[in-house]
Design an enzyme around this catalytic site. Sequence first.
Site, PDB file in Angstrom:
ATOM      1  N   LYS B  44       2.423   6.538 -40.519  1.00 34.52           N
ATOM      2  CA  LYS B  44       2.674   7.137 -39.214  1.00 34.52           C
ATOM      3  C   LYS B  44       1.967   6.288 -38.171  1.00 34.52           C
ATOM      4  O   LYS B  44       1.079   5.493 -38.496  1.00 34.52           O
ATOM      5  CB  LYS B  44       2.197   8.579 -39.175  1.00 34.52           C
ATOM      6  CG  LYS B  44       0.690   8.763 -39.290  1.00 34.52           C
ATOM      7  CD  LYS B  44       0.281  10.171 -38.900  1.00 34.52           C
ATOM      8  CE  LYS B  44       0.486  11.187 -39.991  1.00 34.52           C
ATOM      9  NZ  LYS B  44       0.166  12.555 -39.620  1.00 34.52           N
ATOM     10  N   CYS B 128       8.139   4.906 -28.795  1.00 36.39           N
ATOM     11  CA  CYS B 128       8.162   6.357 -28.926  1.00 36.39           C
ATOM     12  C   CYS B 128       8.715   6.969 -27.646  1.00 36.39           C
ATOM     13  O   CYS B 128       8.197   6.707 -26.566  1.00 36.39           O
ATOM     14  CB  CYS B 128       6.749   6.881 -29.189  1.00 36.39           C
ATOM     15  SG  CYS B 128       6.720   8.663 -29.342  1.00 36.39           S
TER      16      CYS B 128
END
Lengths: 272, 301
Positions: B44, B128
């Site tokens: 992650k 993101c």
Amino acid sequence: MRFEELGMYPARVEKAVRESPAVVSLHLRSPLPREPSPGQFVMVWLPGKEEVPMSVSGWDGARLRISVAKMGETTSELQRVKKGEYLGVKGPLGRGFELGRGPYLLVGGGTGMAPLIFACRRLRERGERVKVLVGARTSSELLFVTEARRTGAEVEVTTEDGSSGEGGMVTDLLERELPKRPWKVLACGPEEMLVRVVEECVKRGRKVQVSLERYMRCGLGVCGSCVLDPVGWRVCTEGPVFEGRLLLRTDFGKFVRDPTGRRLPLPPGRRG
Amino acid sequence: MSRLTVKLGKLRLSNPTILASGLLSTGSLLCRALREGAGGVVTKSLTLERREGYSTPVVVGVKDGLVNAVGLTNPGGEEYLREELPLAKKGGGPVIVSVAGGKGEEFAEVASKAEEAGADAVELNLSCPHVRGHGLEIGRDPKLVREVVRRTKEVLSIPLFVKLGLSDRIVVSALSAEREGADGVVAINTLPAMVVDVYARRAILSNVTGGLSGPAIRPVALRCVYELYQNLSVPVIGCGGVEDWESAAEFILAGARAVQVGSAVATRGLRVFSEICKGLSNYLKREGIQNVDNLVGRLEG
Ligand SMILES: Cc1cc2nc3c(=O)[nH]c(=O)nc-3n(C[C@H](O)[C@H](O)[C@H](O)COP(=O)(O)OP(=O)(O)OC[C@H]3O[C@@H](n4cnc5c(N)ncnc54)[C@H](O)[C@@H]3O)c2cc1C
Ligand SMILES: Cc1cc2nc3c(=O)[nH]c(=O)nc-3n(C[C@H](O)[C@H](O)[C@H](O)COP(=O)(O)O)c2cc1C
Ligand code: FES
């Protein structure tokens, strides 16, 4: 599985029933993508609040039941939900109990009775012999005792303070009961209790399946927040029901994770 | 299955399937993904400081995809690298550490810690779509991309990949990254999206908006990969809606040297990697192709 099956399904509250001072059951009508089986759970979303995992405590072919204990903000609000309101539901999710031929011994501590009452009903419908050991801190917290009796299962209760049944822990009843028959054991409750249940069953050579709880951020198997180390089993996907013996090699009874994924020792007295 | 080995710069993979960033995330699960057949895994996205992320719901399924706004939840780079990376490394394959941040220094600091901790490569998340100042804003500004890549490259000797999202400047940004020494470009991240519940009359995600992933974004991702392949000399890694060998082969034909698999883990399970490999291998055999490398960018016409 298709992606749509991981979507949020509207769930209309048809009935809210107070089961005990601590627990409220919600009967929900929802066009679920699959039929739930005992031991599976749903992610329940209270619009405007959070989404939390809840075991399925009943399914009548059209309506889903969940049984909510007040733990924090979302569960308190869920207990106040009224007939006619809408929640969102993802699921049913995870792997439930594998149910075969009995005799079955069900061991529930506190709200741990939620998935077990569904399993009890299913087993009794199939004509299996079932005995249920129900434990709680005090008599008002005993859950689903009458309902379990009504299925025709044999039921024994115990409370820690002795206010109902004999005083003590549900694991004491288990120790006494295990040698009597070739029981297959299903258990759910505080993790410390589950550890004792599994150890006892392993010692006696009895098969045991337990339903575990972990913090769950997604419930869909994508985020990793509910993982058991070192094996890498996701409680939301490979669980929440596990073969007890296999759990002994994992974090079970030892570690949990906080919402950022940090590993912490299992807090004492945690209900699940 | 030696037909499937690929090289991304100095990084060798036993096959071209890589677990995408943000899925599974924890060390022991990355280890499992490697053991169950992934050619590599990405962690992650880690930040310098620990991040709670958004409250739930953070992911919801839609037709042909997922929409998520997790909010870069992580226990902080240092803690993750200490606790999770060693577990992931037990899988025996390459572990790529994804790094997110708001500033150049932050990326460089976490990246160098990752190298020290034993990462095989670093992937910069410059894409993101739902954490302000932490992704897409950087990735679509070629000047910022240059700055972040340069600073990170300075402190790193392991390969550095840059993950970009959809923007009209994706090719320009990728060229900036390449010029500063990036060893490959990953494309794409999720597309800005939202989901509404008509009974609650609310957005379902707590963050209201999030990012769409899964097969729904595949045609968009394919086109990005195709354009990047036309313009770059470093490897392109395709990401977005890969769920079976056919979709992996689509990306490879469009120019991807490897593919990342994210959302399909939810619908197909961890088997998805070995299933893709088996299908690809059979396809190569049928087509008489020696190595998957010989398929990269081989569109006719
Ligand atoms: C598979 C599964 C099935 C569950 N089934 C039921 C059920 O049938 N009935 C029921 O009442 N509850 C059940 N739970 C627990 C329930 O999800 C938590 O109590 C709930 O998430 C708490 O949310 P909250 O916002 O009210 O409390 P928070 O404010 O989030 O937390 C209050 C307290 O609860 C603890 N807590 C938070 N999450 C969990 C968790 N996942 N498990 C245990 N403790 C937690 C926190 O550490 C804190 O001490 C289940 C959990 C899982 C994982
Ligand atoms: C739940 C979830 C979390 C994600 N977290 C990250 C992340 O932390 N960093 C990142 O670079 N990409 C993240 N992504 C994006 C994926 O890595 C991938 O780029 C995207 O999902 C498209 O691929 P897919 O269609 O195979 O899922 C996340 C995606 C999902 C679904
Ligand atoms: S809760 Fe996200 S993987 Fe289990």
